[in-house]
Design an enzyme around this catalytic site. Structure first.
Site, short mmCIF file in Angstrom:
data_model
loop_
_atom_site.label_atom_id
_atom_site.label_comp_id
_atom_site.label_asym_id
_atom_site.label_seq_id
_atom_site.Cartn_x
_atom_site.Cartn_y
_atom_site.Cartn_z
N HIS A 135 42.48 29.91 21.45
CA HIS A 135 41.96 29.68 20.22
C HIS A 135 42.33 27.76 19.91
CE1 HIS A 135 41.37 29.85 15.79
NE2 HIS A 135 40.33 30.66 16.15
N ASP A 159 47.83 26.31 15.21
CA ASP A 159 46.94 27.13 15.91
C ASP A 159 48.01 28.08 16.89
OD1 ASP A 159 44.60 28.54 17.25
OD2 ASP A 159 43.62 27.45 15.81
N SER A 213 36.66 29.32 12.35
CA SER A 213 37.41 28.65 13.24
C SER A 213 36.92 27.44 14.08
CB SER A 213 38.03 29.68 14.21
OG SER A 213 39.09 30.35 13.63
N ASN A 238 35.53 35.07 8.46
CA ASN A 238 34.27 35.74 9.01
C ASN A 238 34.30 37.23 8.62
OD1 ASN A 238 34.44 33.22 10.92
ND2 ASN A 238 35.81 34.22 12.33
#
Length: 443
Positions: free
Chosen positions: A222, A190, A392, A320
């Site tokens: 994130h 990430d 996520s 998404n």
């Protein structure tokens, strides 16, 4: 993980240029990801040298993280990850056709595809009205007779009480298990981590950045949030427990920049390093959108198979791009690979979030399991906490449960862990297209 037929080799030459977009907004780097026959790497490299004049090959083993980020950015270097028999190849534009032709004819080359950009997958669309209901339970619990899925769908039942555990922990029953993931390594690929967050003290076994010019320190948020969901502590510094596997060991792998973007090559480097460090599960809350009917990337699929053979499970966010109810978009890459667990997001009503992608593409493009992905509380850089939404956020819930299963079943293969995870999911009334095996459940 959907099972389906797969051609042994695939090759593609796409209209692309460095930092340019191809069809449907796909962004390519100009490089190629090439998978080689593990028993015949030299023949493959020699064939590419002689026919396509690829850039000088630098060989890297999984644990050799130093300088890899810079190597991946150099236009005069191709990088071969020997442990996975995979290479990120620099080739001049006029030689791309020769590379593809060579890959098609050379048996020691298994697959070759243009390298693409990938992105972190938080949800940035307008927020839907929150729904606050109660958790689902396994069918062997008496509570099912009192709180049915029909009631859940109708919006009946008490609000979530989050004084001790977040709603996500309760929904997957992590608050009821005695398992902690002790000793199991979770690799999160990430935007990095806040290594000074007090909730992670003494828990990080390794950190590495494959982003040129950036340390592993998370300048985005994130990555820290995803790491917290997977492996946050049993007793956080502040607020309710939010981590699924509170005694798992953390491998923080920065493959996305502080702006939330990266490349296939950086992910490949992260995978190789994670496997070399003994990761039992690799969590990837990242990806790129695909078109309806688009085939899964065979480079990622073959890599995932090789990694699973080494005992490591890969989970990835489904994406998404949907705007339910009218628009359902397909599972993003690389989650659309048959050998990678694709994770959908659920809201507090245990229903698919409006943004969660669905399994509308076959041959790997299915949803495998669904997990909490709406207003998920977890750690953030600077020692604090924040609610975030997205597939996520659902993905590290699954990574944490894999760690729990691995703790309970230390000799289990990756395939067995996946089978146990899917069989333990709580079936939901929504279409399999949207929730796969159902609501993730801790063992």
């Amino acid at each position: 993980m959907a099972n389906g037929p797969m051609d042994r080799r695939t090759f593609g030459e796409q209209p692309h240029q460095p930092n340019g977009f191809g069809a449907q907004g796909t962004e390519y780097t100009g490089r190629y990801v090439v998978l080689l026959d593990p028993s015949n790497q030299e023949n493959a490299i020699n064939a590419l040298r002689s026919s396509a004049d690829i850039a000088t090959v630098e060989r890297v083993r999984g644990a050799e993280a130093e300088n890899v980020a810079e190597l991946l950015e150099r236009p005069d270097v191709s990088v071969l990850f020997e442990d996975l028999s995979a290479a990120v190849v620099e080739v001049r534009p006029e030689q791309r056709h020769a590379l593809v032709t060579t890959a098609e004819s050379e048996s020691s080359i298994i697959a070759a595809e243009p390298e693409r950009m990938v992105y972190a997958l938080p949800i940035t669309a307008p927020q839907q009205a929150p729904t606050e209901f109660f958790p689902a339970f396994r069918s062997d619990e008496e509570v099912v007779t009192r709180h049915t899925l029909a009631e859940m769908a109708a919006g009946q039942g008490p609000a979530w009480i989050e004084d001790k555990y977040t709603w996500g922990q309760q929904a997957i029953r992590a608050n009821l298990t005695h398992l902690t993931g002790r000793g199991i390594k979770i690799a999160v690929l990430d935007t990095g981590v806040d290594p000074e967050h007090p909730d992670f003290a003494g828990r990080i076994d390794g950190m590495v950045s494959f982003v040129p010019g950036e340390s592993v320190k998370d300048g985005h948020g994130h990555g820290t949030h995803c790491i917290g969901t997977a492996a946050g502590p049993a007793t956080p510094r502040q607020g309710p427990r939010y981590g699924v596997a509170p005694e798992a060991r953390i491998l923080a792998v920065k493959v996305l920049s502080n702006r939330g973007s990266g490349t296939d090559g950086q992910i490949l480097a992260g995978m190789a390093w994670a496997v070399s460090q003994g990761a039992k599960v690799i969590s990837m809350s990242l990806g790129a959108p695909v078109r309806p009917g688009e085939m899964f990337p065979q480079t990622y699929e073959i890599l995932a198979k090789r990694i699973m053979e080494r005992g490591c499970v890969i989970v990835a966010a489904a994406g998404n791009e949907s705007r339910r109810p009218p628009i359902i978009n397909p599972v993003a890459r690389p989650a659309n690979c048959p050998s990678i667990l694709a994770v959908a997001a659920l809201d507090k009503a245990i229903a698919p979030t409006f943004f969660s992608n669905g399994g509308i593409n076959g041959q790997g493009g299915e949803i495998d399991v669904a997990a909490p992905g709406w207003q998920v509380r977890s750690a953030m850089p600077g020692g604090g906490y924040q609610n975030m939404s997205g597939t996520s956020m659902a993905t590290p819930h699954v990574a944490g449960v894999i760690a729990l299963l691995a703790q309970a079943n230390p000799s289990a293969t990756a395939d067995k862990l996946v089978a146990m995870l899917k069989s333990g999911a709580f079936p939901l009334q929504q279409p399999v297209r949207d929730v796969g095996a159902g609501l993730l459940q801790a063992p």
